[in-house]
Design a protein around this motif. Structure first.
Motif, short mmCIF file in Angstrom:
data_model
loop_
_atom_site.label_atom_id
_atom_site.label_comp_id
_atom_site.label_asym_id
_atom_site.label_seq_id
_atom_site.Cartn_x
_atom_site.Cartn_y
_atom_site.Cartn_z
N VAL A 159 -13.63 -7.57 -0.79
CA VAL A 159 -12.49 -7.83 0.09
C VAL A 159 -11.19 -7.41 -0.60
CG1 VAL A 159 -11.14 -9.62 1.26
CG2 VAL A 159 -13.65 -9.73 1.29
N LEU A 160 -11.02 -7.82 -1.85
CA LEU A 160 -9.79 -7.53 -2.58
C LEU A 160 -9.59 -6.03 -2.76
CD1 LEU A 160 -9.93 -10.36 -5.25
CD2 LEU A 160 -8.34 -10.19 -3.32
N ARG A 161 -10.66 -5.32 -3.06
CA ARG A 161 -10.51 -3.87 -3.29
C ARG A 161 -9.97 -3.14 -2.07
NH1 ARG A 161 -14.77 -4.71 -6.91
NH2 ARG A 161 -16.37 -4.70 -5.28
N LEU A 162 -10.18 -3.71 -0.88
CA LEU A 162 -9.70 -3.04 0.33
C LEU A 162 -8.19 -3.15 0.49
CD1 LEU A 162 -12.48 -4.10 2.85
CD2 LEU A 162 -11.99 -1.77 2.05
N GLY A 163 -7.59 -4.19 -0.09
CA GLY A 163 -6.16 -4.39 0.15
C GLY A 163 -5.26 -4.34 -1.05
N MET A 164 -5.81 -4.30 -2.27
CA MET A 164 -4.97 -4.33 -3.45
C MET A 164 -4.20 -3.02 -3.61
SD MET A 164 -5.55 -7.36 -4.29
CE MET A 164 -4.51 -7.41 -5.74
N GLU A 165 -2.99 -3.13 -4.13
CA GLU A 165 -2.12 -1.96 -4.30
C GLU A 165 -2.45 -1.27 -5.62
OE1 GLU A 165 1.97 -3.00 -3.82
OE2 GLU A 165 1.69 -3.78 -1.79
N THR A 166 -3.66 -0.79 -5.73
CA THR A 166 -4.14 -0.14 -6.96
C THR A 166 -3.87 1.36 -6.90
OG1 THR A 166 -6.31 -0.04 -5.90
CG2 THR A 166 -5.92 -1.85 -7.45
N TYR A 167 -2.62 1.72 -6.89
CA TYR A 167 -2.21 3.12 -6.83
C TYR A 167 -0.83 3.23 -7.46
CZ TYR A 167 -0.05 1.07 -2.64
OH TYR A 167 0.62 0.25 -1.78
N VAL A 172 -2.24 -1.54 3.68
CA VAL A 172 -3.18 -0.78 2.85
C VAL A 172 -4.61 -1.06 3.29
CG1 VAL A 172 -4.12 -0.62 0.51
CG2 VAL A 172 -1.64 -0.58 0.86
N MET A 173 -4.92 -2.33 3.57
CA MET A 173 -6.25 -2.64 4.07
C MET A 173 -6.49 -1.96 5.41
SD MET A 173 -8.16 -6.29 4.77
CE MET A 173 -6.94 -6.85 5.96
N GLY A 174 -5.47 -1.94 6.26
CA GLY A 174 -5.63 -1.28 7.55
C GLY A 174 -5.94 0.19 7.40
N LEU A 175 -5.30 0.85 6.45
CA LEU A 175 -5.55 2.27 6.22
C LEU A 175 -6.92 2.50 5.61
CD1 LEU A 175 -2.00 3.21 4.93
CD2 LEU A 175 -3.07 4.10 7.01
N ARG A 176 -7.34 1.62 4.71
CA ARG A 176 -8.65 1.79 4.08
C ARG A 176 -9.80 1.44 5.03
NH1 ARG A 176 -6.76 -0.82 -1.69
NH2 ARG A 176 -6.08 1.12 -2.69
N LEU A 177 -9.51 0.61 6.03
CA LEU A 177 -10.54 0.21 6.98
C LEU A 177 -10.53 1.06 8.24
CD1 LEU A 177 -10.53 -3.69 6.78
CD2 LEU A 177 -12.46 -2.19 6.35
N GLY A 178 -9.57 1.96 8.37
CA GLY A 178 -9.48 2.78 9.57
C GLY A 178 -9.63 4.26 9.25
N SER A 179 -10.46 4.94 10.01
CA SER A 179 -10.63 6.38 9.77
C SER A 179 -9.50 7.18 10.38
CB SER A 179 -11.96 6.84 10.35
OG SER A 179 -11.98 6.68 11.77
N ARG A 180 -8.77 6.58 11.32
CA ARG A 180 -7.67 7.29 11.97
C ARG A 180 -6.45 6.39 11.97
NH1 ARG A 180 -12.33 9.08 13.67
NH2 ARG A 180 -12.55 11.31 14.11
N ALA A 181 -5.32 6.96 11.57
CA ALA A 181 -4.09 6.18 11.47
C ALA A 181 -2.95 7.00 12.05
CB ALA A 181 -3.78 5.83 10.01
N TRP A 210 -3.59 8.57 -1.56
CA TRP A 210 -4.28 9.86 -1.58
C TRP A 210 -3.72 10.69 -2.73
CZ3 TRP A 210 -3.06 7.27 2.88
CH2 TRP A 210 -4.13 6.98 3.73
N PRO A 211 -3.94 10.28 -3.96
CA PRO A 211 -3.37 10.99 -5.11
C PRO A 211 -3.89 12.42 -5.17
CG PRO A 211 -5.10 9.46 -5.81
CD PRO A 211 -4.84 9.17 -4.37
#
Length: 876
Positions: free
Chosen positions: A354-362, A374-383, A402-403
């Motif tokens: 759960v945490l990995r989906l929303g943490m600001e690890t960038y 961030v979780m919304g973007l990682r859980l959605g294929s289209r934004a 997206w580094p």
């Protein structure tokens, strides 16, 4: 004395009037003029007293009047026609049902989640633009026949009602809303008991909620309500106020919205037979936990986390509305972990996942914060963002996810917001259109769009347009005086000292409107930068300008409250109080009078902090001209033929005061030298011909663009339909394959290298039309050519050799691997434009099931400094 128990006593309608209840319970009445006219004719005085709310109206009409209507043949005929029209609207085929593309091309259903919905003033579950946009989205989907299910929360205190103290400080009031007095029905199980959803909380507690349903035309809106007897007091208050409480309170609201919302959708579909959604649309990050619940559903079926994530991502759409990080909900890591740990919610998902989906690890993020967007973007294929400019701002803001990719390649698209014209167009505007092109065609133009229908506005006579504008302005003046009187009485003024209000605003003067939320970036008080100059504009003897202002500050935003206080104190000055007013308690009911009655709609945010700004769209649909900073939708569609752009002082951006001074001066100049002269200038016939022509162009050119119908069609075609196809392609087997492939590619990627690049020509110049032959040597490590795409990316270059508007083209493998594991790729590069031109090469992951495109994994390999041939072919 205070009652110890409260009841809602419903009227018993005479049998011939039974269909009135059917009409009142479907919120289509809020945008259907003939149905509203029918309810108004029940009792015009009570209609106004009820706030134009049919449910309240029917509870207040005397039984004798109902008996009289039950014998009124003309009323019964109109009632039958309205009820038959509603049934045909709900059951008939519309745009969505008429689309081709083969069986199953469009999703069977779409679930649309939002923390707030602005459907009507009779259902106060919104705070501002996000909620109004969500309400307009549902209504437009209904008009088009899109099988949407709306999901939100039912706030027992709504947002808040606003008044002013004697010293002009904002006061908040939280009236209690009884769902039984709202246009809602309780979702019930087959045995008649209320349907219930429940979430597990730490410490063995539970959060339970009933599900209320509002019917928005064809679209059901499900609202979760935690104020139920089965909850402890703390849990009962979870849905007390919109955007209220501290971090844990907000987290619980968003868990209930996302996780509980999915469970409510499942219950609704089970009980009604509605098709299960294939696409889930998250309107802003507040509902992001819906993806976790759907992963948990698959985990219950034995699907692993990674495979379930891929399946859920494929069918999820995420819309971001904020252009600044401060506008996003973020929670401490420990708080989120606590609510998803052992014994809490979603036991089949590890809290670490759960945490990995929303943490600001960038880069640039705060690693201890859980970010809902961030979780919304990682859980959605289209934004997507909500205007072209906002899409660009969003790509910059979230580029860290997206580094290695330029911001322009970040997979966030844009669909510009629209507004639901039948809701926001004044009845007088509708009637003029109906006389000109017919009632049905006018309804189609407002809901479906089509420039051919709007072109008919060109044939309306100047005198009719100007008479319409005068009528709407007069109505606004009457409304302003009534509301201003009530406001001054609330502030403690005596009736005897308020005679001056009868002279507030001139029905014939140029009227400017400004109404919105009051965060600092919207600059409520920019108009006050030079008060002497503003006074001159307001009191001009020949070309006066008058201004109507409204807006709410968030209850916790003292800075916003100070801005309101500053403005109100200025409007209290006897020298200008007849020319500029502030109206408290801005909401839908006020807005529906304010937008049509203004001649000019003002918007002066700090660019580019306005994501879209739809209030100007609503004003435009009523023939009001826009005066705005080039931000949001105005940056996209502004033309000098139908409005004005306030120049921005971008060079002074580092000095806020200097920037505000310059932009305020530009605003004054436009009002004084261009806008007021054009409004008051009369042609040979005694009418302001050039102003009227701008009104006509506003309607014909902007009208079809700003519609929510256009917006929802774009969501269907660009996001919903592709998401549904991707979701269908990812069954459990395919999702597992994609998840395993991603894991393998991520593990192998550190050994993917661009080893050498060479071209058939070298030097600083080349001739236009030349085709270079590129030869690239790469090392793929444990990957194969089927796992990657090797591209040449070419385009114009700036002085720092950065590629602008680059175009990628694939190269083909021609040999390899050699003894060292290197492969060779080749391909042509056409030099098809003059000027500074350059190229580079890169390697990207590639798989047929990637829904988010080449950037989805955020992995890219590019040449190192020592690779060989570098980007930078200059052309002449």
């Amino acid at each position: 004395m205070k009652a110890i128990r409260r009841f809602t006593v419903r009227p018993v309608l005479p049998e011939p009037l039974g269909r009135l209840s059917e009409l009142a319970r479907n919120l289509r009445w809020s945008w259907h003029p003939r149905t509203r006219d029918l309810f108004k004719s029940v009792d015009p005085r009570q209609w106004e007293a009820s706030g134009c709310d049919p449910v309240r109206l029917l509870g207040q009409v005397p039984p004798a009047r109902l008996d009289e209507l039950a014998r009124d043949e003309d009323f019964l005929r109109r009632l039958g026609e309205a009820a038959d029209d509603l049934r045909a609207y709900v059951e008939g085929e519309r745009w969505y049902q008429e689309q081709g593309g083969g069986e199953g091309a469009l999703p069977r259903a779409v679930a649309y989640f939002s923390p707030e919905f602005g459907i009507t003033a009779a259902l106060p579950q919104y705070s501002g633009g996000l909620g109004i946009l969500a309400g307009d989205h549902l209504k437009a989907a209904s008009d088009l026949g899109v099988p949407l299910i709306g999901v939100g929360l039912l706030y027992r205190h709504g947002y808040f009602r606003q008044s002013l103290s004697h010293d002009a400080w904002q006061q908040e009031h939280y009236p209690v809303l009884d769902p039984n007095e709202l246009p809602l029905v309780l979702l019930r199980e087959t045995d008649g008991t209320p349907a219930m959803v429940a979430l597990a909380l730490p410490g063995g507690r539970s959060l339970r909620a009933h599900v209320w349903q509002a019917q928005v035309g064809r679209v059901p809106l499900l609202l979760l309500d935690s104020d139920v007897e089965e909850n402890d007091p703390g849990e009962r208050d979870v849905t007390d106020r919109l955007y209220g409480g501290g971090s844990e309170h907000r987290l619980l609201q968003e868990m209930l919205l996302g996780i509980g919302g999915v469970r409510a959708v499942r219950a609704y579909c089970r009980l009604t037979g509605h098709p299960e959604p294939e696409v889930f649309h998250t309107n802003e990050g507040h509902a992001g936990f819906l993806g976790l619940e759907r992963i948990h559903e698959l985990a219950h079926q034995g699907v692993g986390f990674d495979a379930a994530l891929e399946s859920v991502r494929a069918g999820t759409v995420f819309t971001t509305h904020t252009p600044v990080p401060a506008g996003i909900d973020r929670f401490d890591r420990e708080l989120v972990a606590h609510h998803f740990g052992p014994g809490a919610e979603l036991p089949r998902i590890d809290a670490g996942d759960v945490l990995r989906l929303g943490m600001e690890t960038y880069p640039g993020g705060e690693p201890n914060l859980f970010n809902m967007a961030v979780m919304g973007l990682r859980l959605g294929s289209r934004a997507n963002g909500v205007s072209t400019l906002h899409g660009s701002v969003s790509r910059e803001m979230f580029a860290g996810l997206w580094p290695g990719f330029d911001a322009q390649e970040v997979p966030i698209a844009s669909i510009t917001n629209g507004v639901h014209a039948p809701t926001w167009v004044a009845p007088e505007v509708f009637r003029l259109g109906a006389r000109q092109i017919g009632e049905r065609r006018t309804e189609d133009a407002l809901s479906v769009g089509g420039s051919d229908r709007w072109d008919a506005v060109a044939d309306i006579q100047d005198a009719d347009i100007w008479e319409l504008r005068r009528t709407l302005r007069e109505q606004l003046v009457e409304e302003v005086r009534r509301r201003l009187y009530d406001s001054w009485r609330q502030r403690g003024a005596a009736t005897a000292e308020l005679g001056w209000i009868d002279g507030v605003l001139d029905p014939g003067a140029l009227t400017v409107g400004f109404a919105r939320r009051v965060p600092s970036y919207k600059r409520l008080t920019l108009m006050l930068r030079d008060r002497d100059r503003l006074m001159e504009l307001l009191r001009h003897p020949e070309r006066p300008v008058q201004i109507v202002v409204a807006g709410k500050a968030h209850p916790a935003d003292d800075g916003g409250k100070r801005l309101i206080q500053e403005l109100v104190r200025f409007t209290d000055d006897p020298r200008v109080r007849r020319h500029i007013v502030f109206l408290p308690d801005y909401g839908m009911a006020m807005a529906q009078k304010l937008y049509p009655g203004c001649d000019v709609w003002l918007n002066n945010p700090l660019r580019p902090l306005e994501a879209c700004g739809t209030s100007g769209m609503k004003a435009a649909l009523n023939g009001c001209l826009n005066l705005s900073v080039l931000d949001g939708w105005w940056d996209e569609w502004f033309e000098p033929d139908f409005g004005w752009a306030i120049p921005t002082a971008d060079g002074a951006a580092t000095d806020d005061d200097r920037r505000d001074d310059l932009e305020a001066a530009a605003l004054y100049d436009l009002l004084e030298r261009r806008i007021a002269p054009r409004f008051y200038e009369q042609g040979p016939g005694g009418l302001p011909d050039r102003w009227i022509e701008m009104v006509r162009r506003t309607l014909t050119r902007l009208g079809p663009k700003v519609l929510a119908g256009r917006m929802v069609r774009e969501y269907v075609e660009q996001l919903y339909a592709p998401a549904a196809r991707a979701h269908r392609a990812l069954d459990a087997s395919a999702a597992g394959e994609l998840a395993a492939w991603k894991a393998r590619v991520r593990a192998a990627w550190p050994r993917v290298v661009v080893d050498h690049v060479e071209a058939s020509a070298s030097g600083a110049t080349a001739e236009l039309g030349t085709t270079l032959s590129l030869r690239v040597r790469v090392h793929l490590g444990e990957l194969t050519p089927d796992d990657v795409e090797v591209q040449v990316v070419a385009g114009r270059v700036d002085p720092e050799d950065h590629l602008a508007d680059p175009s990628p083209m694939p190269l083909k493998p021609v040999s390899g691997p050699d003894v060292e594991g290197r492969r060779v790729y080749e391909g042509p590069l056409a030099l098809d434009r003059t000027g500074p031109f350059g190229y580079t090469v890169r390697i990207l992951p590639a798989h047929r099931l990637l829904a988010g495109g080449a950037a989805e994994l955020g992995l890219v390999a590019v040449p190192s400094e020592a690779t060989g041939e570098e980007a930078g072919v200059l052309m002449r």
